[in-house]
Write a protein that holds these residues in place. Structure first.
Motif, PDB file in Angstrom:
ATOM      1  N   MET A  66     -31.949  20.423 -24.844  1.00  0.00           N
ATOM      2  CA  MET A  66     -32.208  21.834 -25.046  1.00  0.00           C
ATOM      3  C   MET A  66     -30.882  22.599 -25.020  1.00  0.00           C
ATOM      4  N   PRO A  67     -30.683  23.546 -25.937  1.00  0.00           N
ATOM      5  CA  PRO A  67     -29.429  24.307 -25.972  1.00  0.00           C
ATOM      6  C   PRO A  67     -29.226  25.135 -24.693  1.00  0.00           C
ATOM      7  N   LYS A  68     -27.993  25.346 -24.342  1.00  0.00           N
ATOM      8  CA  LYS A  68     -27.640  26.162 -23.180  1.00  0.00           C
ATOM      9  C   LYS A  68     -27.726  27.648 -23.546  1.00  0.00           C
ATOM     10  N   LYS A  69     -27.728  28.493 -22.512  1.00  0.00           N
ATOM     11  CA  LYS A  69     -27.853  29.939 -22.691  1.00  0.00           C
ATOM     12  C   LYS A  69     -26.815  30.480 -23.674  1.00  0.00           C
ATOM     13  N   GLY A  70     -25.549  30.127 -23.480  1.00  0.00           N
ATOM     14  CA  GLY A  70     -24.482  30.623 -24.354  1.00  0.00           C
ATOM     15  C   GLY A  70     -24.686  30.228 -25.809  1.00  0.00           C
ATOM     16  N   GLN A  71     -25.167  29.022 -26.033  1.00  0.00           N
ATOM     17  CA  GLN A  71     -25.427  28.563 -27.398  1.00  0.00           C
ATOM     18  C   GLN A  71     -26.561  29.366 -28.032  1.00  0.00           C
ATOM     19  N   LEU A  72     -27.602  29.633 -27.246  1.00  0.00           N
ATOM     20  CA  LEU A  72     -28.725  30.426 -27.763  1.00  0.00           C
ATOM     21  C   LEU A  72     -28.286  31.855 -28.074  1.00  0.00           C
ATOM     22  N   GLU A  73     -27.465  32.427 -27.208  1.00  0.00           N
ATOM     23  CA  GLU A  73     -26.965  33.785 -27.436  1.00  0.00           C
ATOM     24  C   GLU A  73     -26.113  33.844 -28.699  1.00  0.00           C
ATOM     25  N   MET A  74     -25.262  32.837 -28.897  1.00  0.00           N
ATOM     26  CA  MET A  74     -24.434  32.799 -30.116  1.00  0.00           C
ATOM     27  C   MET A  74     -25.288  32.647 -31.363  1.00  0.00           C
ATOM     28  N   GLU A  75     -26.282  31.783 -31.308  1.00  0.00           N
ATOM     29  CA  GLU A  75     -27.176  31.575 -32.456  1.00  0.00           C
ATOM     30  C   GLU A  75     -27.954  32.843 -32.769  1.00  0.00           C
ATOM     31  N   LEU A  76     -28.460  33.512 -31.732  1.00  0.00           N
ATOM     32  CA  LEU A  76     -29.197  34.757 -31.954  1.00  0.00           C
ATOM     33  C   LEU A  76     -28.289  35.824 -32.563  1.00  0.00           C
ATOM     34  N   SER A  77     -27.068  35.939 -32.060  1.00  0.00           N
ATOM     35  CA  SER A  77     -26.098  36.901 -32.616  1.00  0.00           C
ATOM     36  C   SER A  77     -25.837  36.620 -34.091  1.00  0.00           C
ATOM     37  N   ALA A  78     -25.619  35.357 -34.420  1.00  0.00           N
ATOM     38  CA  ALA A  78     -25.346  34.979 -35.809  1.00  0.00           C
ATOM     39  C   ALA A  78     -26.541  35.293 -36.705  1.00  0.00           C
ATOM     40  N   ARG A  79     -27.744  35.009 -36.241  1.00  0.00           N
ATOM     41  CA  ARG A  79     -28.937  35.238 -37.047  1.00  0.00           C
ATOM     42  C   ARG A  79     -29.218  36.734 -37.227  1.00  0.00           C
ATOM     43  N   ILE A  80     -28.963  37.539 -36.200  1.00  0.00           N
ATOM     44  CA  ILE A  80     -29.146  38.995 -36.319  1.00  0.00           C
ATOM     45  C   ILE A  80     -28.117  39.554 -37.302  1.00  0.00           C
ATOM     46  N   THR A  81     -26.889  39.077 -37.229  1.00  0.00           N
ATOM     47  CA  THR A  81     -25.850  39.518 -38.168  1.00  0.00           C
ATOM     48  C   THR A  81     -26.235  39.150 -39.601  1.00  0.00           C
ATOM     49  N   GLN A  90     -39.223  39.987 -39.845  1.00  0.00           N
ATOM     50  CA  GLN A  90     -38.100  39.054 -39.941  1.00  0.00           C
ATOM     51  C   GLN A  90     -37.450  38.840 -38.573  1.00  0.00           C
ATOM     52  N   LEU A  91     -37.338  39.909 -37.796  1.00  0.00           N
ATOM     53  CA  LEU A  91     -36.753  39.795 -36.461  1.00  0.00           C
ATOM     54  C   LEU A  91     -37.637  38.936 -35.554  1.00  0.00           C
ATOM     55  N   GLU A  92     -38.942  39.104 -35.672  1.00  0.00           N
ATOM     56  CA  GLU A  92     -39.873  38.264 -34.904  1.00  0.00           C
ATOM     57  C   GLU A  92     -39.670  36.789 -35.251  1.00  0.00           C
ATOM     58  N   ALA A  93     -39.513  36.498 -36.532  1.00  0.00           N
ATOM     59  CA  ALA A  93     -39.308  35.117 -36.972  1.00  0.00           C
ATOM     60  C   ALA A  93     -37.997  34.554 -36.416  1.00  0.00           C
ATOM     61  N   ILE A  94     -36.948  35.358 -36.395  1.00  0.00           N
ATOM     62  CA  ILE A  94     -35.662  34.929 -35.849  1.00  0.00           C
ATOM     63  C   ILE A  94     -35.804  34.582 -34.372  1.00  0.00           C
ATOM     64  N   LEU A  95     -36.448  35.449 -33.611  1.00  0.00           N
ATOM     65  CA  LEU A  95     -36.628  35.197 -32.179  1.00  0.00           C
ATOM     66  C   LEU A  95     -37.427  33.924 -31.940  1.00  0.00           C
ATOM     67  N   HIS A  96     -38.454  33.722 -32.746  1.00  0.00           N
ATOM     68  CA  HIS A  96     -39.268  32.525 -32.588  1.00  0.00           C
ATOM     69  C   HIS A  96     -38.468  31.274 -32.943  1.00  0.00           C
ATOM     70  N   ASP A  97     -37.701  31.335 -34.029  1.00  0.00           N
ATOM     71  CA  ASP A  97     -36.883  30.188 -34.447  1.00  0.00           C
ATOM     72  C   ASP A  97     -35.821  29.825 -33.413  1.00  0.00           C
ATOM     73  N   VAL A  98     -35.139  30.836 -32.885  1.00  0.00           N
ATOM     74  CA  VAL A  98     -34.012  30.594 -31.985  1.00  0.00           C
ATOM     75  C   VAL A  98     -34.467  30.311 -30.555  1.00  0.00           C
ATOM     76  N   LEU A  99     -35.430  31.120 -30.068  1.00  0.00           N
ATOM     77  CA  LEU A  99     -35.805  31.033 -28.661  1.00  0.00           C
ATOM     78  C   LEU A  99     -37.170  30.397 -28.424  1.00  0.00           C
ATOM     79  N   GLY A 100     -37.945  30.232 -29.494  1.00  0.00           N
ATOM     80  CA  GLY A 100     -39.285  29.685 -29.324  1.00  0.00           C
ATOM     81  C   GLY A 100     -40.215  30.648 -28.610  1.00  0.00           C
ATOM     82  N   ARG A 101     -39.948  31.938 -28.732  1.00  0.00           N
ATOM     83  CA  ARG A 101     -40.742  32.965 -28.055  1.00  0.00           C
ATOM     84  C   ARG A 101     -41.254  33.978 -29.064  1.00  0.00           C
ATOM     85  N   ARG A 102     -42.363  34.601 -28.718  1.00  0.00           N
ATOM     86  CA  ARG A 102     -42.938  35.663 -29.546  1.00  0.00           C
ATOM     87  C   ARG A 102     -42.452  37.019 -29.041  1.00  0.00           C
TER      88      ARG A 102
END
Length: 122
Positions: free
Chosen positions: A1-16, A78-90
């Protein structure tokens, strides 16, 4: 499972990426922070020079804030889909505001469960 920092970076990249594709222009910087059941995204440099000019007057500030917030709300699916893809959360709720003085936008996503539920902790 990815670490917190990796998830934060992925979420930042996807939001950008979402900003560039959906809004037509990205921020200068994007930083995501995960805390309990929240994803807090800070975006710097989101306003154009023309928007700064518009924000010089009170009516313009109100108009600009409303318009920019409506744009984010219109991309909620689209933002909901990003959160679900990156964090597995709704997404439960989305809160956003923009500073017409600094050009900074904050987006707070409330998730249906803490981001780290189910992640093995050392």
């Amino acid at each position: 499972m990815p670490k917190k920092g990796q998830l934060e970076m992925e979420l930042s990249a996807r939001i950008t990426q979402w900003e560039k594709e959906y809004l037509g222009r990205g921020s200068l910087t994007c930083k995501a922070d995960l805390l309990r059941d929240l994803a807090i995204v800070t975006l710097q440099g989101v306003l154009t020079p023309a928007e700064y000019e518009l924000a010089a007057k009170s009516a313009g500030r109100e108009q600009l804030k409303k318009y920019r917030n409506n744009l984010v709300e219109s991309g909620r699916a689209q933002l909901e889909a990003i959160l679900h893809d990156v964090l597995g959360r709704r997404l439960v709720s989305l809160h956003t505001d923009i500073s017409t003085k600094t050009g900074e936008r904050l987006i707070v996503f409330r998730l249906d469960a803490p981001w780290d539920d189910g992640i093995d902790k050392p």
